[in-house]
Write a protein that holds these residues in place. Structure first.
Motif, mmCIF file in Angstrom:
data_model
loop_
_atom_site.group_PDB
_atom_site.id
_atom_site.type_symbol
_atom_site.label_atom_id
_atom_site.label_comp_id
_atom_site.label_asym_id
_atom_site.label_seq_id
_atom_site.Cartn_x
_atom_site.Cartn_y
_atom_site.Cartn_z
ATOM 1 N N ASP A 122 30.346 38.861 43.428
ATOM 2 C CA ASP A 122 31.616 38.536 44.074
ATOM 3 C C ASP A 122 31.446 37.764 45.378
ATOM 4 O OD1 ASP A 122 34.386 38.446 44.266
ATOM 5 O OD2 ASP A 122 34.487 40.283 45.425
ATOM 6 N N LYS A 128 34.325 31.520 49.702
ATOM 7 C CA LYS A 128 35.080 32.185 50.767
ATOM 8 C C LYS A 128 34.092 32.732 51.788
ATOM 9 C CE LYS A 128 39.218 34.120 48.521
ATOM 10 N NZ LYS A 128 39.812 35.405 48.081
ATOM 11 N N LYS A 212 34.062 34.686 37.548
ATOM 12 C CA LYS A 212 34.450 34.226 38.879
ATOM 13 C C LYS A 212 34.370 32.702 38.984
ATOM 14 C CE LYS A 212 34.435 34.899 43.636
ATOM 15 N NZ LYS A 212 34.264 35.761 44.770
ATOM 16 N N GLU A 222 42.927 29.910 46.160
ATOM 17 C CA GLU A 222 43.733 31.100 45.883
ATOM 18 C C GLU A 222 45.231 30.842 45.999
ATOM 19 O OE1 GLU A 222 41.995 34.762 47.348
ATOM 20 O OE2 GLU A 222 43.946 35.739 47.194
ATOM 21 N N ARG A 226 43.263 32.518 41.254
ATOM 22 C CA ARG A 226 42.178 33.236 41.964
ATOM 23 C C ARG A 226 42.632 34.614 42.429
ATOM 24 N NH1 ARG A 226 37.493 30.853 45.956
ATOM 25 N NH2 ARG A 226 36.465 32.850 46.290
ATOM 26 N N LEU A 229 41.247 37.811 40.969
ATOM 27 C CA LEU A 229 39.995 38.429 41.416
ATOM 28 C C LEU A 229 40.242 39.577 42.383
ATOM 29 C CD1 LEU A 229 37.895 35.173 41.892
ATOM 30 C CD2 LEU A 229 37.587 36.882 40.095
ATOM 31 N N ASN A 230 41.486 39.713 42.816
ATOM 32 C CA ASN A 230 41.820 40.821 43.719
ATOM 33 C C ASN A 230 42.287 42.061 42.957
ATOM 34 O OD1 ASN A 230 41.198 39.229 45.917
ATOM 35 N ND2 ASN A 230 43.275 38.408 46.066
HETATM 36 N N1 GLY Z 1 36.729 38.302 46.226
HETATM 37 C C1 GLY Z 1 37.803 37.587 45.697
HETATM 38 C C2 GLY Z 1 37.636 36.110 45.722
HETATM 39 O O1 GLY Z 1 36.556 35.624 45.981
HETATM 40 O O2 GLY Z 1 38.578 35.401 45.493
#
Ligand code: GLY
Length: 337
Positions: A122, A128, A212, A222, A226, A229-230
């Motif tokens: 992750d 990010k 991912k 995001e 995206r 992923l949360n």
């Molecule tokens: N951990 C969530 C992301 O990278 O979007």
């Protein structure tokens, strides 16, 4: 060695031996390493060729002050625009290293050797880089892709069981979001086997990184997909704020189990799939009881600075390998529990 994945034609993700991969991916010229004392102790020979900037350990060091200290050390070390920054460590190191590199002199090139399962599946992948501010997670940072991420399953041998399990929560999360086959493979395995079978682990790790990488490919910033992923993270962040008993992965497991319950109530998830999610997490050794009452968690969720138009984006499983993002007010979300 060829990368396992490429993210947005900017970032190569490698799964394999760091000793074999690193020499081939580091650019010519000077490299400065950002790492922490644990990595320095465990992998000192890996660091020997480089000037190193050490940061502390634990979520409490993921701050602007730490980033500032790193930037000052870069100045002392004479880091210039041509220097490459290599972050070696878990998610905190890679976040701080990536953030510092992406703002020092308006941006240096950087890459990561990710040394925890949580970081590999992750935190280190996807561009990010951020730190916490005033108790809010990841409130300051950048979206800047690392040139490369090296995920070496062999480095996970030195991880304590608890840290390893925490990373598995993110692997299960990825499986629920988009990979039903990975979920089924995890169901056929168990904690001890995943711990000792490096091939099985490399396979699960690659599958989770693929989920991912595919999502970040379509939505780096995001603005939509995206957010998937949360999954489990809205409640996980609230759990982490209310209780120091659980680490991030443990809190994600609880958050995931709770949103699975909520999804059943809303009718997006079949009860049998909810039961599979809960059984897999429990079988891997996660305690799925929230450490504080859900009403208390909802108070924290209400303080979430990331809500848009008064609504938070809740990720709901819609099956094994499928999920949807639904905007909800906090009272609407709370009513599901
Ligand atoms: N951990 C969530 C992301 O990278 O979007």
């Amino acid at each position: 060695m060829k990368p396992a994945f490429n993210v947005r034609q900017q970032s190569d993700v490698y799964v394999g031996s760091v000793d074999e991969i690193l020499p081939g991916v580091l650019p010519e010229g000077r490299t400065v390493v950002v790492t922490d004392a644990t990595i320095d102790r465990l992998y000192h020979p890996l660091l020997a060729p480089y000037d190193c900037v050490l940061i502390g350990t634990g979520e409490s060091v993921k701050t602007l002050q730490t980033v500032e200290r790193v930037l000052r050390r870069f100045i002392e070390l004479g880091v210039d625009r041509k220097t490459f920054v290599l972050g070696i460590g878990g998610g905190i190191v890679t976040d701080v290293a990536g953030f510092a590199a992406s703002i020092y002199m308006r941006g240096l090139r950087f890459g990561f050797v990710s040394t925890t399962l949580l970081g590999q599946v992750d935190a280190s992948v996807g561009g990010k880089n951020g730190v916490n501010l005033d108790g809010y997670k990841n409130m300051a940072g950048t979206f800047t892709q690392p040139d490369f991420v090296v995920c070496d399953p062999a480095l996970l041998r030195t991880l304590p069981d608890r840290e390893f399990r925490a990373g598995l929560a993110e692997v299960v999360k990825s499986a629920i979001i988009a990979d039903a086959e990975l979920f089924a493979r995890l169901e056929q395995s168990d904690f001890a086997t995943l711990r000792r079978d490096t091939d099985l682990l490399a396979d699960a790790l690659s599958a989770a990184v693929r989920v991912k990488a595919d999502i970040v490919e379509r939505d780096e910033r995001e603005s939509g997909e995206r957010r998937k992923l949360n999954l489990g993270h809205t409640l996980a962040h609230a759990i982490e704020k209310c209780s120091s008993r659980m680490n991030h992965g443990e809190a994600v497991a609880v958050g995931t189990a709770l949103v699975a319950d909520a999804a059943v109530k809303l009718g997006t998830l079949a009860e049998s799939d909810r039961d599979r999610i809960r059984a897999l997490l429990a079988g891997l050794g996660f305690d799925l009881e929230p450490p504080v009452p859900v009403a208390r968690l909802m108070k924290e969720v209400g303080k979430d600075k990331k809500s848009e138009d008064g609504r938070i984006r809740i990720v709901l499983p819609a099956g094994i390998g499928d999920c949807e993002v639904r905007p909800m007010t906090v009272p609407e979300f709370a009513a599901l529990f």
